[in-house]
Structures are given as structure tokens and as C-alpha cells.
Scaffold this motif. Sequence first.
Motif, PDB file in Angstrom:
ATOM      1  N   VAL A  33       0.864  -1.184   0.000  1.00 31.62           N
ATOM      2  CA  VAL A  33       0.000   0.000   0.000  1.00 31.62           C
ATOM      3  C   VAL A  33       0.899   1.232   0.000  1.00 31.62           C
ATOM      4  O   VAL A  33       1.733   1.389   0.903  1.00 31.62           O
ATOM      5  N   CYS A  54      -3.405   0.042  -3.217  1.00 30.69           N
ATOM      6  CA  CYS A  54      -2.955  -1.315  -2.962  1.00 30.69           C
ATOM      7  C   CYS A  54      -2.567  -1.966  -4.291  1.00 30.69           C
ATOM      8  O   CYS A  54      -3.314  -1.883  -5.273  1.00 30.69           O
ATOM      9  N   LEU A  65      -8.646  -7.869  -5.914  1.00 33.26           N
ATOM     10  CA  LEU A  65      -8.355  -7.265  -4.603  1.00 33.26           C
ATOM     11  C   LEU A  65      -9.637  -6.847  -3.909  1.00 33.26           C
ATOM     12  O   LEU A  65     -10.627  -6.502  -4.554  1.00 33.26           O
ATOM     13  N   TRP A  67     -11.063  -4.393  -0.452  1.00 35.14           N
ATOM     14  CA  TRP A  67     -10.739  -3.393   0.568  1.00 35.14           C
ATOM     15  C   TRP A  67     -11.749  -3.500   1.707  1.00 35.14           C
ATOM     16  O   TRP A  67     -12.944  -3.680   1.473  1.00 35.14           O
ATOM     17  N   LYS A  81     -10.291  -3.112  -9.238  1.00 32.36           N
ATOM     18  CA  LYS A  81     -10.236  -4.338  -8.427  1.00 32.36           C
ATOM     19  C   LYS A  81      -9.105  -5.283  -8.823  1.00 32.36           C
ATOM     20  O   LYS A  81      -8.748  -6.152  -8.042  1.00 32.36           O
ATOM     21  N   SER A  85      -5.646  -1.379  -6.681  1.00 34.42           N
ATOM     22  CA  SER A  85      -6.932  -0.810  -6.271  1.00 34.42           C
ATOM     23  C   SER A  85      -6.677   0.338  -5.309  1.00 34.42           C
ATOM     24  O   SER A  85      -5.808   0.251  -4.439  1.00 34.42           O
ATOM     25  N   SER A  86      -7.446   1.409  -5.465  1.00 34.13           N
ATOM     26  CA  SER A  86      -7.256   2.597  -4.629  1.00 34.13           C
ATOM     27  C   SER A  86      -8.553   2.972  -3.927  1.00 34.13           C
ATOM     28  O   SER A  86      -9.646   2.825  -4.486  1.00 34.13           O
ATOM     29  N   CYS A 103      -6.299  -4.126   2.824  1.00 35.51           N
ATOM     30  CA  CYS A 103      -6.387  -4.639   1.455  1.00 35.51           C
ATOM     31  C   CYS A 103      -6.076  -6.133   1.488  1.00 35.51           C
ATOM     32  O   CYS A 103      -5.087  -6.558   2.113  1.00 35.51           O
ATOM     33  N   LYS A 104      -6.924  -6.950   0.809  1.00 39.82           N
ATOM     34  CA  LYS A 104      -6.742  -8.401   0.816  1.00 39.82           C
ATOM     35  C   LYS A 104      -6.748  -8.958  -0.597  1.00 39.82           C
ATOM     36  O   LYS A 104      -7.407  -8.417  -1.494  1.00 39.82           O
ATOM     37  N   SER A 112      -2.721 -10.118   3.157  1.00 42.22           N
ATOM     38  CA  SER A 112      -3.337  -8.805   3.377  1.00 42.22           C
ATOM     39  C   SER A 112      -2.317  -7.819   3.914  1.00 42.22           C
ATOM     40  O   SER A 112      -1.228  -8.205   4.377  1.00 42.22           O
TER      41      SER A 112
END
Length: 262
Positions: A33, A54, A65, A67, A81, A85-86, A103-104, A112
Motif C-alpha cells: 500500500v 494497494c 483485490l 478493501w 479491483k 486498487s485505490s 487490502c486483501k 493482506s
Amino acid sequence: MAWKSSGLMQTCRFLLLVILFLPREMTSSVLSVNGKTQDYILNTWIGSDESLKCAVENHTRDEGLLWYREEGTVDLKSGNKINSSSVCVSPISENDNGVTFTCKLQRDQSVSISVVLNVIFPPLLSGDDFQTVEEGSNVKLVCNVKANPQAQMMWYKNSSILNLEKNHHQVQQTSESLQLSINKVKKSDNGTYSCYARSSLETKTKDFHLFVKDRAVTVPIEPIIAATVVVFLTLCFGLIARRKRIMKLCRKGENPPRETAL
């Protein structure tokens, strides 16, 4: 015997090649991140905007991804995604302090990375501005406070440090409030109480106005009820006694003395 050993070696080599070339999931993907690959604390200020990006590092295929804000999922657009991803937090408020964004990796959520917001802001004070109480009653003034870093707090009265009287004043402080309890309020307690909050950023104050009114004259209800009952019973007994006297008079009037003929 040599033939058997050679056949066994060939079998082991074949099995090893099969294992090496079997299709397998790549689990070496790493998330970052804003360029950081470890969980971290993000220092920010109230009113500012923060963007958290992320990205999947070392991926060999497209990765989805997810969030999370605390335990709740963040809605993402379809183009925000895959692989990166932001999320944007705007504007930052005092309520965002201590909030965790995570984020995962969608296919393996054990992969994560988390960011905790540390929102720095001066003291914010709130509470009831005016209170009117009756002399002899108890009252509590509550000054609610939010601050990061935490503020040092104190009570003033009429612009001077409050002189606490034993068994009359009691002060309690938590991370979210400063409370002043006054037992058996007196006329001298009337005035303006100020809540001071001092942090390394700024000093804030909030005034609380306390009005002490005269104690209301209370009418003793129980003696009045007792007196009413006594008067009522006296009237009842008087009416009963008078009724007996009236009845006697009526009987005398009904039987007058007879005259005897000579």
C-alpha cells in the motif's frame, strides 16, 4: 540387482519431473500500500485528503483485490479491483482517527496489508451551555473532548482556577470527557465554569453557565392530609350526635300530652 536399482532411479526421476511440471497456484504474491509491504500507521491531519493504493507484487496472473474499512467491505468500481486498487478518504475527520483500512487478495484473504489512520487535530469541546438548578440539589457539568494528541484539562470558575472544596466538588476525567460534580449546590456556586483543554497543538476553552435558584417552598402534604382526616371525622361525629338529638325532638313532637276529662 543392478538392473532393479537402475529401474528404481528412473522411476524416481520420472515422478520428480511430473511433480515439477504439475500446474500449481502461485502463493508468493505480496501486497503493498503506497509502496509499503508491511502494516503501518499513516499520520494525517483533519480536513486533508488521503489516497491508499494497494498493488499486487510478483504476480503471474491477474489478481482480484478487496478493501475493508474496519470489518465492513468498501464498494469498488469494476475497473478498480484487478492487480491494483485505490480508496480515497476525503475529507479526513476526527471520526477517522484509529480507523483501519485493509487490502486483501481475493483468492487468498490471508494475504493482506493494513493501514491505521492517525488523525492529528486540536481539542474539540462540547456540552450543555446552560444549567439551572435549585439550591441544595446536585448538579454535574460534563465537558466532552476529542483531541489527538490527548489534551490536559482543567476547570476554571469566573476566569480563575476552580478551588475544589472537599465533599462539595468532585472532578473525574476520562479520555473523552472532564466532569465536575457539585453536591448540595449553594448560592455561591452560581457563575460561569470554563473547561480548558490544552494540547501541543492548541488550547481550547468552553464556558458552562450555572444558575442557582431559590429553593421552592414545599407544602407539607402529610400534615395537611392528617388534619383533613381529623376535621372530616369531627364533622361526621358532630352530625351523628346532632342527628340523635333531632330524632329525640321529633319523637316528642309526635306524641303530645293528652288532656284528661273531668
